[in-house]
Enzyme design. Structure first.
Site, PDB file in Angstrom:
ATOM      1  N   GLU A   1       1.367  -6.174  -4.155  1.00  0.00           N
ATOM      2  CA  GLU A   1       1.838  -4.951  -3.477  1.00  0.00           C
ATOM      3  C   GLU A   1       3.339  -4.722  -3.627  1.00  0.00           C
ATOM      4  O   GLU A   1       4.155  -5.591  -3.307  1.00  0.00           O
ATOM      5  CB  GLU A   1       1.479  -5.010  -1.991  1.00  0.00           C
ATOM      6  CG  GLU A   1       1.873  -3.739  -1.239  1.00  0.00           C
ATOM      7  CD  GLU A   1       1.236  -3.633   0.135  1.00  0.00           C
ATOM      8  OE1 GLU A   1       1.631  -2.730   0.900  1.00  0.00           O
ATOM      9  OE2 GLU A   1       0.340  -4.448   0.444  1.00  0.00           O
TER      10      GLU A   1
ATOM     11  N   LYS B   1      -4.270  -1.019   1.390  1.00  0.00           N
ATOM     12  CA  LYS B   1      -5.024  -1.109   2.639  1.00  0.00           C
ATOM     13  C   LYS B   1      -6.473  -0.754   2.332  1.00  0.00           C
ATOM     14  O   LYS B   1      -6.768   0.341   1.853  1.00  0.00           O
ATOM     15  CB  LYS B   1      -4.456  -0.156   3.689  1.00  0.00           C
ATOM     16  CG  LYS B   1      -5.024  -0.303   5.074  1.00  0.00           C
ATOM     17  CD  LYS B   1      -4.815  -1.692   5.641  1.00  0.00           C
ATOM     18  CE  LYS B   1      -3.361  -2.058   5.826  1.00  0.00           C
ATOM     19  NZ  LYS B   1      -3.211  -3.425   6.412  1.00  0.00           N
TER      20      LYS B   1
END
Length: 395
Positions: A206, A222
């Site tokens: 990420e 997410k």
């Protein structure tokens, strides 16, 4: 606060630099020339300290809208680690429970210049990892999920990311094992950083924040499913996962808007499904043009701690985190990467492990919404930790 050179556990003078984002062509010949380490309680704002330290040593980060250039006798760049607790502290939010890894500073900045000769990776020596011990039981984790759902029902928060911790004793040198995490599939921010009495390894996919083509970029992740055809279909079809994801995308848009040129924030990609190890994860890309005169400190205060590992609203979510998590986040959920004269590239330290003199530590968790099932959340955290645990245990 510490500014002198390396010593102790990390005294490996002829090892290639493994910091995520460091230029691949330079890693084998970089030499550490300056280091700043800071912990909660040392005083001052860690983001301001990082900006001033970098600028003093030739990495000018006072105006990210006007990138500098490398010079022949100047630094190649610098490693930067900022813990989740330091990020919360910098914006006046709760910092959470005490860290289980006090040897690790909350801010590390290491400046590197080019050396004259290439370095070689260290060889593993007598590595053995013991059994993992979790800081909370599955029942305690599930109870924390229910407590967050109750807070959502009261209207205190919309979403909270809960993170668990585990530790295992070891013998031998942990650094080769931690560096191996970079080889995990999808580890965009795979790499390692070491210091006196500590070492950390990262396999994060990420992007917390980077500068790309003159823009600030963040890529929140997410939403998770097993990396099967059925798992991909389920993730794409899940209203719960998409709603959770959109909340974080909106939070990241707002974070960037605080430090961006007016009207320049945009969502370049929404809910793209990508693979990390044996998991599918949903990722979006949000970007913005930096405001004139934007310095590193203001940028870090805007984006740290990362929205995907806090929740929304961010300050209220951090209060829930502080109340529910049994131990601090240590090396997890912070920022780690590279700051050069001409670019910035920081990953979010998910899928991250760290060592002190006797134990390895690992953090994993997930976002909780009203629709969350406690048992499923416990299982998801375990699935995220499993590839890291397996690779660290390998001889």
């Amino acid at each position: 606060m510490r500014r002198n050179g390396p010593d102790g556990l990390e005294a490996l003078p002829h090892v290639p630099v493994a910091v995520p984002g460091a230029p691949p062509g330079c890693r084998s010949r970089l030499v550490e020339t300056a280091r700043l380490q800071w912990r909660l309680g040392d005083g001052g704002d860690p983001t301001d300290l990082a900006q001033r330290f970098l600028t003093a040593y030739g990495v000018d980060v006072d105006d990210l809208s006007r990138p500098g250039r490398h010079t022949a006798d100047g630094p190649c760049g610098a490693a930067l680690f900022l813990s989740a607790a330091a990020g919360a502290y910098a914006v006046g939010a709760p910092t959470g429970a005490p860290t289980p890894l006090p040897a690790l500073p909350d801010l590390v900045v290491v400046v590197y210049h080019h050396g004259d000769r290439p370095h070689r990776p260290p060889s593993p020596t007598g590595w053995r990892l013991g059994d993992w011990r979790d800081s909370w039981t599955p029942d305690a984790h599930a109870t924390a999920v229910e407590s967050v759902r109750a807070a959502i029902a009261r209207g205190d928060v919309y979403q909270v990311n809960l993170v668990g911790h585990a530790a295992a004793d070891y013998t031998g040198d942990p650094r080769p094992a931690l560096r191996r995490l970079a080889a995990l599939p999808g580890a965009r921010y795979g790499g390692a950083l070491t210091g006196p009495g500590w070492a950390l390894g990262c396999a994060s996919p990420e992007t917390l924040v980077a500068t790309e083509h003159g823009r600030l970029v963040t890529r929140p992740i997410k939403g998770t499913r097993a990396a099967t055809a059925a798992g991909r279909r389920d993730l794409l079809a899940s209203a719960k996962e998409r709603a959770e994801h959109i909340m974080i995308v909106d939070l990241e848009r707002n974070d960037l808007a605080r430090v961006a040129r007016t009207g320049s924030v945009r969502v370049d990609e929404l809910f793209a499904v990508r693979r990390w190890c044996d998991l599918w994860q949903a990722e979006s890309t949000v970007s913005a043009a930096p405001a004139d005169g934007l310095g590193l400190a203001d940028l870090l205060r805007a984006v740290c701690p990362g929205g995907s590992v806090t929740g929304a609203p961010k300050h209220a979510a951090l209060a829930e985190v502080a109340a529910r998590e049994p131990v601090g986040r240590g090396a997890g959920m912070g920022a780690l990467g590279w700051v050069g004269p001409d670019r910035l590239d920081l990953g979010l330290t998910i899928r991250t492990a760290a060592a002190d003199a006797h134990r390895l530590h690992l953090w994993a968790g997930g976002g909780i919404t009203w629709d969350s099932d406690p048992a499923a959340e416990v299982a998801e955290a375990a699935a995220k930790a499993a590839p890291v645990r397996a690779l660290l245990a390998a001889g």
